[in-house]
Motif scaffolding. Sequence first.
Motif, short mmCIF file in Angstrom:
data_model
loop_
_atom_site.label_atom_id
_atom_site.label_comp_id
_atom_site.label_asym_id
_atom_site.label_seq_id
_atom_site.Cartn_x
_atom_site.Cartn_y
_atom_site.Cartn_z
N VAL A 183 36.57 22.71 45.22
CA VAL A 183 36.26 24.12 44.30
C VAL A 183 37.06 24.98 44.84
O VAL A 183 37.17 26.23 44.42
N PHE A 184 36.93 25.21 46.55
CA PHE A 184 37.53 26.37 47.04
C PHE A 184 38.77 26.60 46.67
O PHE A 184 39.63 27.74 46.41
N ILE A 185 39.63 25.49 46.44
CA ILE A 185 40.98 25.58 46.30
C ILE A 185 41.11 25.99 44.77
O ILE A 185 42.13 26.97 44.52
N LEU A 186 40.34 25.53 44.03
CA LEU A 186 40.25 25.96 42.60
C LEU A 186 40.11 27.45 42.33
O LEU A 186 40.62 28.10 41.49
N LEU A 187 39.16 27.70 43.30
CA LEU A 187 38.88 29.16 43.18
C LEU A 187 40.04 29.99 43.49
O LEU A 187 40.35 31.16 42.89
N LEU A 188 40.92 29.83 44.56
CA LEU A 188 41.94 30.44 44.96
C LEU A 188 42.93 30.59 43.90
O LEU A 188 43.41 31.47 43.39
N LEU A 189 42.91 29.48 43.23
CA LEU A 189 44.01 29.25 42.09
C LEU A 189 43.66 30.11 40.92
O LEU A 189 44.53 30.71 39.97
N VAL A 190 42.24 30.27 40.61
CA VAL A 190 41.72 30.91 39.34
C VAL A 190 42.17 32.28 39.86
O VAL A 190 42.28 33.22 38.91
N THR A 191 41.64 32.80 41.27
CA THR A 191 42.13 34.19 41.58
C THR A 191 43.34 34.48 41.37
O THR A 191 43.72 35.81 41.08
N LEU A 192 44.26 33.89 41.62
CA LEU A 192 45.86 33.60 41.56
C LEU A 192 46.24 34.09 40.13
O LEU A 192 46.85 34.90 39.83
N ALA A 193 45.65 33.36 39.15
CA ALA A 193 45.91 33.47 38.00
C ALA A 193 45.41 34.72 37.40
O ALA A 193 46.08 35.40 36.67
N PHE A 194 44.27 35.45 37.90
CA PHE A 194 44.02 36.68 37.57
C PHE A 194 44.61 37.81 37.98
O PHE A 194 45.03 38.63 37.49
N ILE A 195 45.15 37.54 39.32
CA ILE A 195 46.01 38.67 39.96
C ILE A 195 47.47 38.61 38.87
O ILE A 195 47.94 39.90 38.68
#
Length: 466
Positions: free
Chosen positions: A41-53
């Motif tokens: 979940v934490f890794i996916l959170l990082l990827l979602v954050t990257l997507a929005f950046i």
Amino acid sequence: MGACTRAGTRTKPRGGRMSRLASAAGGIGATRVTWRAWMVVFILLLLVTLAFIDRMSISLMVDPIKASFGIDDFRMGILQGPAFAVFFLIGSLPMGWIVDRYPARWTIYFGVTAWSLATIACGLAGSFTELLIARCLVGLGEAVLQPASWSLVARLFPPQRLALAISVLSSGAQVGAAASYVMGGVLIAQATAIAADPLPVFGQVESWQVVFLACGVLGVAMAFLIFTAPRERKAGASSDGTGNAGLGRFIRDNRVFLVCHFLGFSLLCAMTYGAAAWLPTLLMRSHGLDVRTVGTLLAAVAVTAGIGGFVFNGWWVDRAFARGRKDAHLRHFALVGAAVAIIGGFGFSLGATAVALVLCFAVIQFLQPFSGVAGAVLQIATPPEYRGRISAAFILLYNSAGIALGPSLVVFLSDRVFASSDLGPAIAASYALLGSTAAALLWAGRRHAAAAAQRGTDPATHQDSP
């Protein structure tokens, strides 16, 4: 296993708590939550954050890009909005099919890599047309992340813990929006000095190109993190061998639940988009705030109330579901829709000061984050072989409703109904109308949601091992 009662909605599974249901239902996760599941979940959170950046950092580089290509605000607006959004929405359904057919780890890896390479292409663009094509590809690549993430997390968490898990990774949208301004601002501040000399591999670039290149290279590197998730098996077709016929039967059998779920949450999204689109104008036009102050206030609300709302809603619904309230997901947001209709309706029509409006908006932002809970109940109710397509259809609908209906309804009410430049009454009416209609739909669908959740946690319904 106890059946769903006519009154609604509470069931008492024999032998104990809901975790036993999870252990029996192969289509939903494991019997307990491990540290590895939360790491995913934490890794996916990082990827979602990257997507929005990657998605939003362009908004900080409007003037440098306009100067480089000699384009006007209209074409810049296309790059920021339709170029990304149209291809993100178009790509949702085919990406849902890919999620159902191929392992989530590889699907996410190729999606992250694809949009990161497209972001690098944005940094290498030599014309408006090249940048436009690259932005379209960013949207297409990002379309895979949400349905694939939901499907993957559903295999790692039992039903009574799923809403919190998906809500946490969904909060990456709020984190990414804030991070895009912070990181983007830092990169832009340093980009001029970095661009003074030729970069390795890329050569001489302008300052705005450095931001795209840095984000894209970071994404290519981060994509490999998804392989820390456990492996899964994909059958490549439905478990009963009926393929699309099985999907059609699932939709027919659950049509009331799906209609009420899709439309109810889509109207909540439209309500949210409409207020978010026009509140800054209201604060500047009617209350004299400058753009920097408005941006700072709303960013602070988004990060604090928004993230807190995601976590609270997921935790609260999981708690109710674990106690046997199978309609918890739709029941909770039916009540939220009614509450927001009242709070927003009165708050924005009576709010006499900017402080009152921002506080009202903050309360609503805490109450309304729904995507984690809405996604969780879809994963619970849907057999694993259909989750990608069902989730993608929902993502397509609620984003389309948010983009197309929300902001335009506020303008229509302001111009045609209230005939006033004060947007407060129009936003209030939008909250009241959309919130109450969403509440009615979700309340009407809650019994059907309970029945669908009961079938989804029944071991005889679907046998799928991750």
